[in-house]
Write an enzyme that holds these catalytic residues in place. Sequence first.
Site, PDB file in Angstrom:
ATOM      1  N   ASP A   1     -13.795  -9.448  -6.840  1.00 40.09           N
ATOM      2  CA  ASP A   1     -14.580 -10.437  -6.112  1.00 40.09           C
ATOM      3  C   ASP A   1     -13.737 -11.453  -5.348  1.00 40.09           C
ATOM      4  OD1 ASP A   1     -16.724  -9.166  -7.178  1.00 40.09           O
ATOM      5  OD2 ASP A   1     -17.347 -10.779  -8.525  1.00 40.09           O
TER       6      ASP A   1
ATOM      7  N   VAL B   1      -3.400 -19.190 -15.233  1.00 43.81           N
ATOM      8  CA  VAL B   1      -2.332 -19.143 -14.239  1.00 43.81           C
ATOM      9  C   VAL B   1      -2.576 -20.243 -13.204  1.00 43.81           C
ATOM     10  CG1 VAL B   1      -1.198 -17.764 -12.462  1.00 43.81           C
ATOM     11  CG2 VAL B   1      -1.947 -16.687 -14.587  1.00 43.81           C
TER      12      VAL B   1
ATOM     13  N   GLY C   1      -6.492 -12.098 -14.991  1.00 40.11           N
ATOM     14  CA  GLY C   1      -7.929 -11.883 -15.079  1.00 40.11           C
ATOM     15  C   GLY C   1      -8.273 -10.854 -16.143  1.00 40.11           C
ATOM     16  N   SER C   2      -9.556 -10.771 -16.497  1.00 41.49           N
ATOM     17  CA  SER C   2      -9.994  -9.816 -17.523  1.00 41.49           C
ATOM     18  C   SER C   2     -11.332  -9.176 -17.172  1.00 41.49           C
ATOM     19  CB  SER C   2     -10.095 -10.509 -18.886  1.00 41.49           C
ATOM     20  OG  SER C   2     -11.023 -11.591 -18.831  1.00 41.49           O
ATOM     21  N   GLY C   3     -11.657  -9.159 -15.879  1.00 38.35           N
ATOM     22  CA  GLY C   3     -12.910  -8.548 -15.443  1.00 38.35           C
ATOM     23  C   GLY C   3     -12.787  -7.051 -15.242  1.00 38.35           C
ATOM     24  N   PHE C   4     -13.728  -6.486 -14.485  1.00 39.67           N
ATOM     25  CA  PHE C   4     -13.775  -5.035 -14.284  1.00 39.67           C
ATOM     26  C   PHE C   4     -12.497  -4.512 -13.626  1.00 39.67           C
ATOM     27  CE2 PHE C   4     -18.379  -5.951 -14.514  1.00 39.67           C
ATOM     28  CZ  PHE C   4     -18.744  -5.002 -15.453  1.00 39.67           C
ATOM     29  N   GLY C   5     -12.035  -5.197 -12.572  1.00 41.39           N
ATOM     30  CA  GLY C   5     -10.848  -4.743 -11.869  1.00 41.39           C
ATOM     31  C   GLY C   5      -9.599  -4.828 -12.722  1.00 41.39           C
TER      32      GLY C   5
ATOM     33  N   GLU D   1     -33.644 -10.479 -11.013  1.00 40.93           N
ATOM     34  CA  GLU D   1     -33.691 -10.119 -12.430  1.00 40.93           C
ATOM     35  C   GLU D   1     -34.204 -11.276 -13.282  1.00 40.93           C
ATOM     36  OE1 GLU D   1     -29.894  -7.049 -12.065  1.00 40.93           O
ATOM     37  OE2 GLU D   1     -29.647  -9.073 -12.860  1.00 40.93           O
TER      38      GLU D   1
END
Length: 432
Positions: free
Chosen positions: A312, A78, A10-14, A173
Amino acid sequence: MDRTQVVIVGSGFGALAAAKKLGKAGTPFVLISETTEHLFQPLLYQVATGVLSPGEIAPSIRAILAKYPSGDVRLGRVVDVDPDKREVVYEAGGIRHTLGYDTLIAATGARQAYFGRDEFAEVTYALKTVADADRLRRQIVRCFEEAHTTSDPERRRDLLHFIVIGAGPTGVELAGQIKELAGRYFEKSLRDVTAEDVTVTLVEGAGETLPVFGGKLSKYTQDSLERAGVEVVLGTMVTDIDEHGATLSSPGNGFEKRLTAETIIWSAGIQANDFAAVLAERTGCETGRGGRLLVDEDLTVGRYDDIYAIGDMASLNNLPAQSPFAMQGGRHVAAIINGKRAAGTPFTYRDKGSMAIINRFRAITRVGKIELTGVLAWFLWLAVHLVYLVGFRNRYVAVMSWCGSFLGHRRPHFHYAQEIEPADSNELDRAA
């Protein structure tokens, strides 16, 4: 087959938080991502409405991690994992590769959930990726452009009607920003289109907007949206959607209504990405709502103490599926791997507050027992999100874009270019 000490998926915030901590400690790791960028998802709605460009909220993950010699970024997907052999299988360029690891960190995030009605994805607009934001932006431009030229009043009404399903942060939003966009941008550009011509309907199954906040903050949000001209429909479910509109119903009172519109935006829930199901099957980990992994207190998965899930895709003690949970989880896992914390140390979440933007100069913020609304909360929201943007250039451009959009009437990244496709025979017949 090659091996590394840590594999991050993954490449998100975590994923980024874990990678930075590992890189600073010189711990060898390989980060595998399906995309080349680190997406700042909370600002996607500003890409969809022309405030920011994709490059300002989606910098290259390789560029971010380039200063860490112990790290390697690979573009791939993956598809499998063997927990006993400590191997992951990923696809890149049509070829399958096997990579060994000592520790695996899964951080693949979540995608839009349709609650068993996956066919809705074909006739609605989501907002989870850069491609989603670009597609929605093009749709908004197309609707206003065609409304400007059509002579059919019924079609004009449908073109200028936007239905937003789900009154969480993204839905609120978008609803507020589309209505603001009509009055502060298109009304200045298209002389025969006014803000009153544009209808935005926000539909929520719960009895209040932003249900995670509740109380006076939810009431303030609803009042602000309605003062801006957004029609807020609460306690109502969407039972059917097609390319021409949606059917709303409220089982409690027998209410049912059909709304017609050219644009229906779905923002009513999330579910874990596909890798979560693979990991659950291979490790014996149970899953909860939306397929999220029910991780242990130390964020490990199933019966394996060398596999972690964060962000998430993970669920722990009903903590919110938001970026602070992901980032704190990434740092916690990295600290264990680096030897800064003992293996098995339970994850402790620090609640730094929650915030949501409504429209220009209106937002809500809750930090502990302190609740803020209005202009102060709006500026605080901008400041916090500016801090989390990656790179000085992106922060500078964001500030300039915000000044032009919120203080002025510009939308610096709204391009009017659109592809003109030949109409099919059915469309020509209807026009005739």
